[in-house]
Design an enzyme around this catalytic site. Structure first.
Site, short mmCIF file in Angstrom:
data_model
loop_
_atom_site.label_atom_id
_atom_site.label_comp_id
_atom_site.label_asym_id
_atom_site.label_seq_id
_atom_site.Cartn_x
_atom_site.Cartn_y
_atom_site.Cartn_z
N LEU A 71 -12.49 -1.61 -10.15
CA LEU A 71 -12.37 -0.14 -10.25
C LEU A 71 -12.30 0.38 -11.68
CD1 LEU A 71 -10.05 1.27 -7.42
CD2 LEU A 71 -12.52 1.45 -7.64
N ASN A 97 -15.14 9.87 -5.03
CA ASN A 97 -14.56 8.68 -4.39
C ASN A 97 -13.26 8.36 -5.11
OD1 ASN A 97 -14.17 5.57 -4.42
ND2 ASN A 97 -15.57 5.89 -2.71
N ASN A 124 -11.05 5.85 -0.77
CA ASN A 124 -11.30 4.40 -0.70
C ASN A 124 -9.97 3.70 -0.44
OD1 ASN A 124 -11.90 1.74 -1.13
ND2 ASN A 124 -12.37 1.96 -3.31
N CYS A 127 -8.37 -0.53 -1.73
CA CYS A 127 -7.69 -0.91 -2.98
C CYS A 127 -6.40 -1.68 -2.68
CB CYS A 127 -7.32 0.32 -3.79
SG CYS A 127 -8.65 1.48 -3.96
N VAL A 188 -19.49 0.63 5.65
CA VAL A 188 -18.40 -0.22 5.26
C VAL A 188 -18.36 -0.40 3.74
CG1 VAL A 188 -18.41 -1.58 7.40
CG2 VAL A 188 -19.82 -2.33 5.48
N ASN A 189 -17.17 -0.78 3.27
CA ASN A 189 -17.02 -1.25 1.90
C ASN A 189 -17.45 -2.72 1.87
OD1 ASN A 189 -16.09 -1.45 -0.84
ND2 ASN A 189 -14.68 0.23 -0.38
N GLY A 240 -24.09 -0.32 4.18
CA GLY A 240 -23.93 -1.77 4.15
C GLY A 240 -25.30 -2.41 4.22
#
Ligand SMILES: Cc1cc2nc3c(=O)[nH]c(=O)nc-3n(C[C@H](O)[C@H](O)[C@H](O)COP(=O)(O)O)c2cc1C
Length: 301
Positions: A71, A97, A124, A127, A188-189, A240
């Site tokens: 980040l 974000n 987000n 994290c 998705v992340n 994704g």
């Protein structure tokens, strides 16, 4: 024809650049007219600037990319004063974000962003929670619920919560985030992954684990978007591994109102333009007049 909306915010088309893969837009200006985009999700911001992780940060793998950026970002104030005016001038939806290592950090960032003209805040929750052993907020459903509920209390912008595919139960996670007040869900992340250097015989990344993205994750991400879209009533933004217009159409058929494109920007900087044009040509060929005609259609098959 390509118009859509997320949490009642109008988008000229469903293609948004994914956080952390497009900076704040500057680097991509030479490649195409950024006003063509449906939206840009900013690099993940935190209340204060962060320098990110030490050691290896990017590692290519078969059909994918593993990253451990940590980040790195200039902080919310810098974003508001130096990046947001440029982004707002592009004529596309601006999504901020926001990440954080603690509840206080999230709330501090939200308060500052409330006072701006960002169109949507994308929260987000992947994290690490620094006060609770570093496990990400987005793993346990109830931890995520508490964060979203608190954030909702102070957030005056449309709130989109971005889910981690590493969540203990992605469908329950989405449902509880909606109950906590999310106006939209994006997913998705990156997937928790790793690589080992066979010469040093040690993990490539200092933190051992890092996040996998790119075409390798697409079928799993698509399955998750399909399941979540069936379970929530708020708007869903799918991502994704999207690297061509056909992938984007699949996510829309799975129920997504819009899509985000991440890793593919590194391979073809104007890929988003190709995806927008490809979706349009597909719609013309198939006689489809609006995206709503095909959104979620795979569920009725
Ligand atoms: C280098 C890199 C940096 C990223 N940084 C962020 C970030 O700051 N915030 C965030 O929510 N997601 C971040 N992501 C995740 C992407 O936004 C996206 O969710 C993920 O990569 C899956 O999409 P893709 O396969 O199209 O890349 C990052 C991904 C990459 C590859």
């Amino acid at each position: 024809m390509l118009e859509t909306s997320i949490a009642a915010v109008p988008l000229k088309n469903p293609v948004i650049t994914a956080s952390g893969t497009f900076g704040f837009g500057h680097e991509f200006q030479p490649y195409f007219n950024l006003s063509r985009l449906g939206g840009i999700s900013s690099k993940g911001l935190t209340l204060n600037e962060r320098y990110g992780n030490e050691g290896e940060r990017i590692y290519e793998t078969k059909s994918g990319l593993i990253n451990s950026i940590g980040l790195q970002n200039p902080g919310v104030d810098f974003f508001i004063h130096h990046e947001l005016p440029f982004m707002k001038g592009l004529g596309t939806a601006v999504i901020a974000n926001l990440g954080g290592g603690s509840m206080e950090e999230y709330l501090g960032g939200i308060e500052k962003l409330n006072a701006t003209d960002v169109d949507i805040i994308e929260l987000n929750i992947s994290c690490p929670n620094v006060k609770h052993g570093g496990m990400a907020f987005g793993i346990q459903t109830e931890t995520a619920y508490q964060v979203v509920k608190e954030v909702r209390r102070v957030c005056r912008k449309p709130l989109m919560v971005k889910l981690s595919p590493n969540a203990e139960n992605i469908v329950q996670m989405a449902v509880r985030c909606e109950e906590a007040g999310a106006d939209a869900i994006s997913l998705v992340n990156t997937f928790k992954a790793m690589a080992i250097d066979i010469k040093t015989k040690k993990p490539v990344f200092k933190n051992v684990f890092a996040g996998l993205s790119g075409p390798a994750i697409k079928p799993i991400a698509l399955r998750m978007v399909y399941e979540v879209a069936a379970a929530v009533s708020v708007d869903v933004v799918g991502m994704g591994g999207i690297s061509c217009w056909q992938d984007a159409v699949e996510f829309i058929l799975a129920g997504a109102k819009a899509v985000q494109v991440g890793t593919a920007n590194f391979i073809r900087p104007n890929i988003c333009l190709e995806i927008i044009d490809g979706i349009e040509a597909y719609m013309i060929n198939e006689g489809i007049r609006s995206l709503e005609q095909i959104r979620g259609v795979a569920h009725t098959a």
